[in-house]
Write an enzyme that holds these catalytic residues in place. Structure first.
Site, mmCIF file in Angstrom:
data_model
loop_
_atom_site.group_PDB
_atom_site.id
_atom_site.type_symbol
_atom_site.label_atom_id
_atom_site.label_comp_id
_atom_site.label_asym_id
_atom_site.label_seq_id
_atom_site.Cartn_x
_atom_site.Cartn_y
_atom_site.Cartn_z
ATOM 1 N N THR A 115 0.816 -1.691 0.319
ATOM 2 C CA THR A 115 -0.590 -0.082 0.186
ATOM 3 C C THR A 115 0.659 0.651 0.345
ATOM 4 O O THR A 115 1.982 1.450 0.809
ATOM 5 C CB THR A 115 -1.061 0.426 0.715
ATOM 6 O OG1 THR A 115 -1.644 -0.828 1.265
ATOM 7 C CG2 THR A 115 -2.136 1.267 1.018
ATOM 8 N N CYS B 231 26.929 7.551 7.620
ATOM 9 C CA CYS B 231 26.717 6.298 7.366
ATOM 10 C C CYS B 231 28.187 5.828 7.679
ATOM 11 O O CYS B 231 28.308 4.922 7.988
ATOM 12 C CB CYS B 231 26.263 5.497 5.840
ATOM 13 S SG CYS B 231 24.847 5.931 5.033
#
Ligand SMILES: *Cc1c(COP(=O)(O)O)cnc(C)c1O
Length: 405
Positions: free
Chosen positions: A238, A326
């Site tokens: 969805t 990161c």
């Protein structure tokens, strides 16, 4: 004094207009766009508008080429894995040494655990690729080329249009991680040979948790997520309706602000670079000086640690970054600095200042004032810096023992 945010390559402030556009999709307009009733219909129409808005920003030929995903990382993974599944007999991948971990880590995994051969294109001191090396690697054994449009650490732009043409001439799929380029430079995908492109909402003033995979019409494709028929079966699940609607508005704003960003943001960035370089000895800007994003300044302060600079800047209310978010937390310089072969004594001291349309000239003036004393303070503690001459000690490269293996 308000804090100064110069870490827009890590994430951006969600534009007020984007927030306003998203809110109704948490309250009144909560329908599932796949439902066959009014509630769903309304949301479906909003998604259609967002798709058209993203299409405009990318200059894509058809709105059906836009597939909504959950983030840039998902788009990158989907693109690369799709190519591998579409061409099971092709066991090679071409990428670069300076990609975002979202591409590099996947490629390393495919190499180590799935038996693929990955060619990592090297860069020179300025972060530029050698296209002859690239051309020589293109062959029918290659399933996909994945090369970033703009580097998140230095802002260096790669010639992806030309590289996509070369890939096409060799009948090889071309993907680009354009997360840092989208919204900052004009793209016009319909005039290029690029087959797949990734973007991420939160890097262009939309919310976190929404991204796009652009798929050129007719390109061979195998979905990563299978399930419902959302996104024409290309990405089941969805839809993040609020996030997508917000991304549509952000895309429209990006198109609107593009010229402003190119001029005003570049001016702020250049003022910062010049102001710092004029006052601080032994520092330099990394990356390709001629092909660079307008919003990114990556400055190497020699003989000190970037993390220490960040800590002191943070105390002064200035948010910047060293390497990519990161990789920070490790003591090694970032893989991008190592790939550019920036000397060890400088690679440790890189700081990235990345701008957005929210930054102001007053903020830049404050940063130019704050940086020199911070650097001077840290160099007082550095064994490689001679306070008397205000210059590095003789032969610091030798004194600073380790170099990259
Ligand atoms: C931020 C970034 C990504 C990851 O995007 P997410 O939406 O955070 O997954 C990928 N590539 C580049 C170049 C980035 O800067």
């Amino acid at each position: 004094m308000a804090d100064i945010y110069l870490d827009n390559n890590a994430t951006t402030r969600v534009d007020d207009a984007v927030v306003a556009a998203m809110l109704p999709f948490f309250t009144e307009q909560y329908g599932n766009p796949s439902s066959m009733h009014g509630f769903g219909d309304k949301v479906g129409r909003a998604l259609k508008l967002a798709r058209a808005q993203v299409q405009s920003l990318l200059g894509a030929a058809h709105d059906s080429e836009i597939v909504f995903t959950s983030c840039g990382t998902e788009s990158n993974s989907t693109a690369i894995l799709s190519a591998l599944k579409s061409f099971p007999d092709r066991r090679e991948i071409i990428t670069t040494t300076v990609e975002h971990p979202a591409v590099l880590t996947l490629c390393q995994h495919l190499e180590q655990n799935e038996g693929y051969t990955v060619h990592y294109l090297a860069v020179d001191r300025q972060g530029r690729l050698d296209l002859d090396t690239y051309r020589a690697l293109l062959s029918p054994r290659v399933a996909v080329v994945s090369v970033m449009w703009a580097n998140n650490e230095t802002g260096t732009l790669f010639p992806v249009r030309e590289m996509a043409e070369m890939a096409h001439a060799a009948d090889v799929l071309f993907h680009t991680d354009a997360v840092q380029a989208v919204g900052k430079i004009p793209l016009d995908l319909k005039s290029t040979a690029i087959d797949m492109l990734s973007l991420s909402g939160h890097k262009l003033h939309a919310a976190k948790g929404v991204g796009v995979l652009y798929l050129r019409r007719g390109v061979r494709y195998r979905p990563l997520l299978r399930g419902g028929h959302q996104e024409r079966g290309r990405r089941a699940g969805t839809e993040n309706a609020a996030g997508i609607v917000g991304l549509g508005v952000a895309a429209e704003l990006a198109l609107h602000y593009m010229e402003y960003e190119n001029a005003a943001v570049r001016r702020l960035r250049d003022t910062l670079e010049q102001g710092i370089i004029a006052q601080v000895p032994s520092c330099f800007v990394t990356g390709d000086p001629h092909n660079r994003l307008p919003n990114t300044a990556n400055i190497a302060f020699e003989y000190i640690e970037g993390e220490a600079i960040l800590l002191l800047l943070n105390k002064a209310g200035i948010a910047a970054s060293s390497g990519s978010a990161c990789t920070s937390g490790s003591l090694e310089p970032s893989h991008v600095m190592r790939a550019m072969d920036i000397p060890y004594t400088a690679a440790h001291g890189t700081v990235r200042f990345s701008f957005s349309r929210y930054n102001t000239a007053e903020e830049v003036a404050r940063v130019i004032e704050a940086v020199p004393p911070v650097v001077a303070q840290l160099r007082k503690l550095s064994p490689y810096w001679d306070g008397k001459t205000n210059a590095p000690v003789r032969d610091p490269q030798q004194a600073f023992a380790p170099s990259y293996a």
